[in-house]
Design a protein around this motif. Structure first.
Motif, short mmCIF file in Angstrom:
data_model
loop_
_atom_site.label_atom_id
_atom_site.label_comp_id
_atom_site.label_asym_id
_atom_site.label_seq_id
_atom_site.Cartn_x
_atom_site.Cartn_y
_atom_site.Cartn_z
N ALA A 2 3.44 -14.71 -4.25
CA ALA A 2 2.41 -15.24 -5.15
C ALA A 2 1.43 -16.10 -4.37
N LEU A 3 0.25 -16.24 -4.94
CA LEU A 3 -0.77 -17.16 -4.44
C LEU A 3 -1.19 -18.04 -5.60
N GLU A 57 5.47 -26.87 -10.93
CA GLU A 57 4.80 -26.68 -12.21
C GLU A 57 3.42 -26.12 -11.94
N VAL A 58 3.12 -24.96 -12.54
CA VAL A 58 1.82 -24.32 -12.34
C VAL A 58 1.53 -23.41 -13.52
N GLU A 59 0.26 -23.35 -13.90
CA GLU A 59 -0.14 -22.50 -15.02
C GLU A 59 -0.35 -21.06 -14.53
N ASN A 60 0.04 -20.11 -15.38
CA ASN A 60 -0.28 -18.70 -15.16
C ASN A 60 0.16 -18.18 -13.78
N LEU A 61 1.39 -18.49 -13.42
CA LEU A 61 1.91 -18.01 -12.15
C LEU A 61 2.19 -16.51 -12.24
N TYR A 62 1.64 -15.75 -11.29
CA TYR A 62 1.87 -14.31 -11.23
C TYR A 62 2.68 -14.00 -9.99
N LEU A 63 3.83 -13.35 -10.18
CA LEU A 63 4.68 -12.93 -9.08
C LEU A 63 4.66 -11.41 -8.95
N GLU A 64 4.68 -10.92 -7.74
CA GLU A 64 4.86 -9.49 -7.53
C GLU A 64 5.94 -9.29 -6.47
N GLN A 65 6.70 -8.22 -6.64
CA GLN A 65 7.81 -7.97 -5.72
C GLN A 65 7.26 -7.59 -4.36
N GLY A 80 23.68 -10.88 -16.11
CA GLY A 80 22.80 -10.57 -17.22
C GLY A 80 21.35 -10.96 -17.02
N GLU A 81 20.99 -11.40 -15.83
CA GLU A 81 19.63 -11.88 -15.54
C GLU A 81 18.88 -10.84 -14.73
N SER A 82 17.62 -10.61 -15.05
CA SER A 82 16.81 -9.69 -14.27
C SER A 82 16.35 -10.38 -12.98
N LEU A 83 15.94 -9.57 -12.01
CA LEU A 83 15.45 -10.13 -10.76
C LEU A 83 14.23 -11.02 -10.99
N GLU A 84 13.30 -10.55 -11.81
CA GLU A 84 12.08 -11.31 -12.07
C GLU A 84 12.38 -12.62 -12.78
N THR A 85 13.31 -12.59 -13.73
CA THR A 85 13.68 -13.82 -14.43
C THR A 85 14.29 -14.82 -13.47
N ALA A 86 15.12 -14.35 -12.54
CA ALA A 86 15.71 -15.25 -11.54
C ALA A 86 14.64 -15.85 -10.66
N ALA A 87 13.64 -15.06 -10.29
CA ALA A 87 12.56 -15.57 -9.45
C ALA A 87 11.77 -16.66 -10.17
N TYR A 88 11.45 -16.43 -11.43
CA TYR A 88 10.72 -17.44 -12.20
C TYR A 88 11.60 -18.67 -12.44
N ARG A 89 12.89 -18.46 -12.65
CA ARG A 89 13.79 -19.58 -12.92
C ARG A 89 13.82 -20.55 -11.74
N THR A 90 14.01 -20.03 -10.55
CA THR A 90 14.11 -20.93 -9.40
C THR A 90 12.79 -21.63 -9.13
N VAL A 112 8.00 -16.18 -1.80
CA VAL A 112 7.00 -16.55 -0.80
C VAL A 112 5.75 -16.98 -1.57
N ILE A 113 5.58 -18.29 -1.72
CA ILE A 113 4.50 -18.83 -2.54
C ILE A 113 3.47 -19.51 -1.64
N PHE A 114 2.29 -18.90 -1.58
CA PHE A 114 1.19 -19.45 -0.79
C PHE A 114 0.24 -20.24 -1.67
N SER A 115 -0.44 -21.19 -1.05
CA SER A 115 -1.51 -21.92 -1.72
C SER A 115 -2.59 -22.22 -0.70
N VAL A 116 -3.84 -22.12 -1.15
CA VAL A 116 -4.96 -22.47 -0.30
C VAL A 116 -5.57 -23.77 -0.82
N ASP A 117 -5.52 -24.81 0.01
CA ASP A 117 -6.17 -26.07 -0.31
C ASP A 117 -7.64 -25.91 0.06
#
Length: 243
Positions: free
Chosen positions: A113-114, A76-84, A60-70, A23-28
């Motif tokens: 993420a935002l 493309e974004v710098e410094n993306l922070y994800l939380e479960q 062999g993949e962690s949940l977080e790695t799968a989230a970043y992979r997809t 669930v990736i939000f962005s504020v324009d």
């Protein structure tokens, strides 16, 4: 207490496939729009429906790695922070379960993420076009993704009350009106009176006046502020309500 009359036989253990949905939000901030990242599905189930960007977890993949992979395949974004965010695993949430009489279940671990709208670049790949969609005009999504999105939006609203998440999206220097507009974009125009919002934020003591001003339109020049992370660190263990 476990009911002793329930039969936990060999066939009672579900065979789970585990996926992640983001669930990736962005504020324009230029146009005061709250956006959600969606992908149009090219194949069944739910061909041509929009969904949250997600994937099944590989061996062999962690949940977080799968989230970043997809996400790396969609944006493309710098410094993306994800939380479960939450885990969704109710029977019947995926129509493929019906094909096996629920012997195979699909569980989704969601992430939240935002991101700064101006700093993102969408990727088109394998006919799965990622798009920013206005949250208030979200269509019917595939699977139970509307429900996951509602959880994510509530998390975003809650985090605005007790965390400095807004300052990760705003420019380094901003006016108090910029900050107020950010909050109204996410929470709605009636969430707070501007004067009360301004007084509360300044009282908390983690906004630093840069001494600079900016002119926009015919009004008086507005002071530019910065978020003081060190000052906020002194307050991070205290219950804060920004709004």
């Amino acid at each position: 207490m476990i009911d002793p009359t329930i039969n936990f036989g060999k066939n009672s253990v579900a065979d789970f496939k585990v996926g992640v949905d983001n669930v990736i939000f962005s504020v324009d901030t230029q146009r005061n729009r709250l956006l959600i990242l969606l992908v149009k599905r090219p194949h069944d189930p739910f061909a041509n429906y929009y969904s949250l960007p997600g994937t099944l977890v590989c061996t062999g993949e962690s949940l977080e790695t799968a989230a970043y992979r997809t996400l790396s395949e969609k944006i493309e974004v710098e410094n993306l922070y994800l939380e479960q965010l939450y885990t969704f695993g109710e029977p019947g949430r995926d129509p493929r379960e019906n094909e096996t009489s629920y012997e195979q279940r699909y569980l989704s671990v969601s992430y939240f993420a935002l991101v700064r709208y101006e700093d993102t670049n969408l990727i088109t790949k394998d006919n799965q076009k990622a798009v920013w969609h206005l949250l208030k005009e979200t269509p019917q999504l595939a699977f139970d993704h509307n429900r996951i999105l509602r959880y994510g939006y509530q998390r975003l609203r809650n985090k605005l009350e007790y965390s400095p998440i807004a300052f990760k999206v705003l420019p380094e220097a901003f006016t108090l009106n910029d900050l107020y507009q950010f909050y109204t974009t996410v929470l709605g125009e009636n969430f707070s009176d501007y004067s009360n919002f301004r007084a509360r934020l300044l009282k908390l003591g983690f906004l630093t006046d840069t001494g600079l001003k900016v002119s926009r339109g015919a009004g008086r020049p507005a002071a530019l502020y910065r978020f003081d992370e060190d000052a906020f660190a002194l307050l991070k263990d205290k219950p804060l309500v920004f709004i």
